[in-house]
Design a protein around this motif. Sequence first.
Motif, PDB file in Angstrom:
ATOM      1  N   GLN A  38      -8.474  -7.774   0.072  1.00 40.09           N
ATOM      2  CA  GLN A  38      -9.589  -7.148   0.773  1.00 40.09           C
ATOM      3  C   GLN A  38     -10.691  -8.165   1.038  1.00 40.09           C
ATOM      4  O   GLN A  38     -11.266  -8.210   2.125  1.00 40.09           O
ATOM      5  N   ASP A  39     -10.984  -9.015   0.053  1.00 40.53           N
ATOM      6  CA  ASP A  39     -11.975 -10.078   0.244  1.00 40.53           C
ATOM      7  C   ASP A  39     -11.506 -11.047   1.312  1.00 40.53           C
ATOM      8  O   ASP A  39     -12.301 -11.508   2.146  1.00 40.53           O
ATOM      9  N   THR A  67       0.798  -1.235   0.000  1.00 38.88           N
ATOM     10  CA  THR A  67       0.000   0.000   0.000  1.00 38.88           C
ATOM     11  C   THR A  67       0.825   1.276   0.000  1.00 38.88           C
ATOM     12  O   THR A  67       0.274   2.354  -0.242  1.00 38.88           O
ATOM     13  N   SER A  76     -11.999  -9.377   4.764  1.00 42.00           N
ATOM     14  CA  SER A  76     -13.423  -9.294   5.125  1.00 42.00           C
ATOM     15  C   SER A  76     -13.956 -10.653   5.551  1.00 42.00           C
ATOM     16  O   SER A  76     -14.669 -10.777   6.558  1.00 42.00           O
ATOM     17  N   VAL A 113      -5.454  -0.385  -0.762  1.00 42.59           N
ATOM     18  CA  VAL A 113      -4.970  -1.552  -1.490  1.00 42.59           C
ATOM     19  C   VAL A 113      -5.150  -1.316  -2.989  1.00 42.59           C
ATOM     20  O   VAL A 113      -6.232  -0.916  -3.432  1.00 42.59           O
ATOM     21  N   LYS A 119      -6.869  -6.618  -5.036  1.00 41.45           N
ATOM     22  CA  LYS A 119      -8.165  -6.532  -4.361  1.00 41.45           C
ATOM     23  C   LYS A 119      -8.546  -7.840  -3.676  1.00 41.45           C
ATOM     24  O   LYS A 119      -9.379  -7.858  -2.768  1.00 41.45           O
ATOM     25  N   LEU A 170      -8.840  -2.485   7.163  1.00 42.55           N
ATOM     26  CA  LEU A 170      -9.764  -2.380   6.031  1.00 42.55           C
ATOM     27  C   LEU A 170      -9.706  -1.003   5.376  1.00 42.55           C
ATOM     28  O   LEU A 170     -10.258  -0.817   4.295  1.00 42.55           O
ATOM     29  N   GLU A 171      -9.067  -0.041   6.024  1.00 45.43           N
ATOM     30  CA  GLU A 171      -8.998   1.311   5.475  1.00 45.43           C
ATOM     31  C   GLU A 171      -7.711   1.576   4.696  1.00 45.43           C
ATOM     32  O   GLU A 171      -7.504   2.672   4.195  1.00 45.43           O
TER      33      GLU A 171
END
Length: 496
Positions: free
Chosen positions: A221-222, A198, A225, A213, A218, A209-210
């Motif tokens: 991120q999944d 990042t 989560s 990315v 991506k 989560l902020e």
Amino acid sequence: MTEQQTIHFALQTDKTGNIRKILRDDHGLVSENLINLGELVEDKTRLSNFFHEVVYHGAAVIRDMSLRNAPEAVQLFGAQTESGLTIICTAENAVLLDYIQDLTRMNSVQTDTIRHQFKLLSKKTFNEDDLLNRFSQMNNNLVDLQRKLVKKNEALMQLTLQMNTVFESAGLGFVFLKKDGKIDTFNAMGEDFFHRLTGQTIQPGMSILELAVPDSAKGIQDLLSKSLKGDFTSVDVFADGWFEVRTTAVKDDGGRLKEVLLISEEISRRKNYEKTIKSQNEFLYLMNKILRHDLANVFTITKSATSLYKRTSNEEMLDSIVEASDRGIRTIDRMKSAEKILHDPDTLRPLSLERAVYRVMRDYKNLSFTCHGQGCIYADDLIYSLLNNLVSNAIRHGKATEMMFEISEEGESVVLKVANNGKPIPAGIRDKVFDENFKFGETAQTGLGLFIVQKTTLRYGGVVKVESCKEWNTCFIFTFPKITEPGETIKSENCE
């Protein structure tokens, strides 16, 4: 000495000594303007300890107290009642139980409660020494507890250090995440991974989560989560190198999710191995196709010549058989020399197209050919199979008697044209001739020849097309990258 002379005053107070009601004041020690009992007492620390003992045990006594307006030391008795604390001040060493009944005349004082508390008090001696001893014991217990906490903290720090050493020696970065996604702790390699990914420096308390990315990653991120919801998995991401990122649960003693552990492992070497294995498998597949195809041609010629010799006794057929057998042997020899490519199947070296043409055409003594121009391309020993397939296809399927090779340079490319005077390839199937297993006509065999031609061309970073040329029925046109540095080896562009 009478009761009235012995009991100096009695009060109702709260837990901190604030006076709620004056129950009795025989010597005028308590004025209406008095707010807190502490205003009468010299040693407020002892008074505070006394109130603490009353609240904690229900009743207490403290002796040898000095009051500002009293000529002699007094003692204080305290007891908890429903309406608050009842504090009674008497002369030193007075026996309070002898005077409890006198308190029944005081409104809102629960005499039975006070009597009960002080009966208990008479069985247990709660004096100042007891209180100090109790506080001393509590202090010792607190010191012991603090020492145990320090030892546990040192053990935890040592465990963290050991875990960090194990993770980093294994090339692993870790980041502990709280259930809300906020970062708890991490090691240097975990911090480095997210900085690569990042461009940001992670900090404890920051929400994972902020982080910004990139679109190319991506998938992480999944992963995050899902992991925060209890679905743990892994994903490969590129962050200035390839990393495998996986998550696992950190549970408390009750088996409930406490934190999420994110582990990052640098896998660029593994990715290179996977790429090499894939390339080797593709190369083996291509070599197998070439060997099957070229030897099938040899056996077909041998079989046909043998059959003709049986019927005609034409000794020229024996020459054809010998020539075909020699070609098969040379094919096997080329495959042996090509085995070295398997160890580094992507490496190409500069090869002369002109020399390659003459080397292949010496196997076709009865075929007329011309070769014009010169040019070098990055290739390997599979170039001979490519040219051999073009020639054998022209003879078998097109009944060609003459071949033409033309080599030229056009800008940053080397162009090779291979033409023959045999039957032309119908325009309707020209787009299909390079497909694997495509067959056409009565002379069709394995359907691999031109497929091998195209795969080899792609291996060299080139393209091939077929069309009709002026004065020639069929013409294959190859465009290869031009050599930039003679003698340099490069990695092939294995395009599919």
